[in-house]
Design an enzyme around this catalytic site. Structure first.
Site: not given
Ligand code: NDP
Length: 455
Positions: A15, A35, A42-43, A48, A51, A185, A439, A444
């Site tokens: 992106s 590339e 990734t997107c 995205c 997904k 998700e 409505h 709303e």
């Molecule tokens: P996130 O940062 O959203 O979540 C990571 C999760 O993993 C948290 O629950 C965290 O727990 C847990 N975690 C981290 N380290 C460990 C560990 N060692 N053991 C157990 N649990 C752990 O990361 P994602 O991988 O879900 O997604 C990455 C990023 O991608 C997102 O932050 C977002 O910015 C982006 N994304 C956006 C989307 C959208 O816009 N709809 C969709 C998918 C991804 P804790 O909270 O306790 O730290």
């Protein structure tokens, strides 16, 4: 020394990289974008877009059931995983060509291969045909991020989100580790597609950083739909089992799954780029450190998107690309507003949010008013489904400005996008109150919230 071949060399056609390359080329800058994978990043390829397509696929499950409440006679429906994969792959292939075409039409050169910066202004590109060097006045790192690898034994038996879209067999029993965007998700999507889903996370609630009401509410809705949630649990190990994988938790619980998805965050992708040798400053988590103009500590070297790990969202990467190109080749007035980044989580039901959580608002402002409503959407009066919708406003009492807006419900992302404009423009609660509703809609509710909830 002779004139460099390019003014701008962008590493990564995701992106951030594609937007950066296109905008620069449209200004007459001589641009290359390198590339080593399919264009789109990734997107488009593993994030995205596929997904959201899978999320649409998953929603049909309930749609068929809900249709009965409206008088439709629906026969037995069944889901075919190979068909979804094939149709997704064809669409992504079309998008790969669109991304390549966008660059080409703007006048940028798309180069294939693995890039390494060998010295400031020089990139070495390696592909099956060998290695070539390119010189450029400036280089932009836009290589994105990749799934973090967990520390527990047996992690290699699980998959990451990268592999989920193309699993050879549909996972009838799916275990998801993590409580973040990706974990929630995929748990929702595969539950909708018909899998038995268990989600394990170390926190007491999913989605740290989101408003606490949203976190509790969405978990309850996901549980109603059949996702088995295990909060406050850590993974002890993964083991190979007769059919699939055995996931052992810290309290001794054993979960059998066909597939285990690990989604514990994404780390900046900098390996092999030659950054250490160049002396590029990195943060503790490996993110490329940049100043407010996306410049690294090495002259002529910039970085944008997930690799700088500010906010890992496609629209933020696009905004950073536009700000960088404006700074390098325009009047430099464009800036990224990291305060009002709206975001959606495509759980079922969706989350849409912009601005501060109630907790963050209370930490920042002296007095905060909170407005909240949860209700059954009109649609579900006839479907009989127990799904509920949450809307919530967080207001700074001193200025009356709405500083946080949150929703859990169908199409929350679509709804919150519009409200994000109002919030960016500084809308007050009085503006919301004087806005006439549409409505009957769920949206709303945001303009009819009259009484604050007690603190
Ligand atoms: P996130 O940062 O959203 O979540 C990571 C999760 O993993 C948290 O629950 C965290 O727990 C847990 N975690 C981290 N380290 C460990 C560990 N060692 N053991 C157990 N649990 C752990 O990361 P994602 O991988 O879900 O997604 C990455 C990023 O991608 C997102 O932050 C977002 O910015 C982006 N994304 C956006 C989307 C959208 O816009 N709809 C969709 C998918 C991804 P804790 O909270 O306790 O730290």
């Amino acid at each position: 020394m002779s004139e460099p071949e390019f003014d701008l060399f962008v590493i990564g056609a995701g992106s951030a990289g594609v937007r950066c390359g296109r905008l620069a080329a449209q200004r007459g800058v001589r641009v290359a974008v390198a590339e080593n994978d399919a264009p789109g990043g990734t997107c488009v390829n593993r994030g995205c877009i596929p997904k959201k397509l899978y999320s649409y696929a998953a929603h049909y499950h309930e749609d068929f059931e809900d249709a009965r409440g409206y008088g439709w006679r629906v026969g037995a429906a069944s889901f075919d995983w190979p068909t979804l994969k094939r149709r997704r792959a064809a669409e992504i292939e079309r998008l790969n060509a669109v991304y390549a075409g966008v660059l080409e039409m703007a006048g940028a050169t798309l180069l294939r291969g693995q890039a390494r910066i060998v010295e400031p202004g020089v990139v070495e590109l390696t592909d099956a045909g060998g290695t070539r060097r390119h010189r450029a006045r400036r280089i932009v790192i836009a290589t994105g991020a990749e799934p973090a690898v967990p520390p527990w034994p047996g992690a290699a038996l699980a998959v990451s989100s990268d592999e989920m879209f193309d699993l050879p067999a549909f996972p009838h029993r799916l275990a998801v580790i993590g409580g973040g965007y990706i974990a929630c998700e995929f748990a929702s999507i595969f539950r909708g597609l018909g899998a038995e889903v268990t989600q394990v996370y170390r926190g007491t609630h999913v989605l740290r950083g989101f408003d606490d009401d949203v976190r509790a509410f969405v978990a309850a809705e996901m549980a109603k739909k059949g996702v088995a949630l295990h909060a406050a649990r850590r993974v002890a190990r993964l083991e190979r089992a007769d059919a699939g994988v055995l996931l052992v938790l810290d309290d001794g619980t054993e979960l059998q799954a066909d597939t285990v998805l690990q989604a514990i965050g994404r780390v900046p992708r900098t390996r092999g780029l030659g950054l250490e040798a160049l002396g590029v400053a990195l943060d503790a988590n490996g993110a490329v450190r940049v100043d407010e103009g996306y410049a690294t500590n090495v002259p002529g070297l910039h970085a944008i998107g997930d690799v700088i790990d500010r906010v890992q969202l496609t629209p933020v990467a696009l905004a950073e690309a536009m700000a960088l190109i404006d700074r390098l080749y325009g009047d430099g007035t464009r800036q990224v507003d990291y305060e009002h980044v709206p975001t959606a989580v495509f759980t079922h039901p969706n989350i849409g949010t912009v601005g501060l959580s109630e907790a963050d608002a209370r930490a920042r402002y002296e007095r905060v008013r909170v407005y909240r409503s949860d209700f059954r959407a009109l649609k579900h009066t006839l479907t009989g489904r127990g799904e509920r919708t949450l809307v919530k406003l967080v207001v700074d009492a001193a200025s009356d400005r709405v500083v946080g807006l949150h929703m859990v419900g169908a199409d929350a992302g679509e709804i919150v996008q519009g409200f994000a404009v109002a919030m960016r423009a500084g809308a007050t609660k009085a503006c919301f109150d004087s806005t006439i509703g549409i409505h009957p809609t769920m949206a709303e509710e945001f303009v009819t919230l009259r009484e604050p909830v007690m603190a």
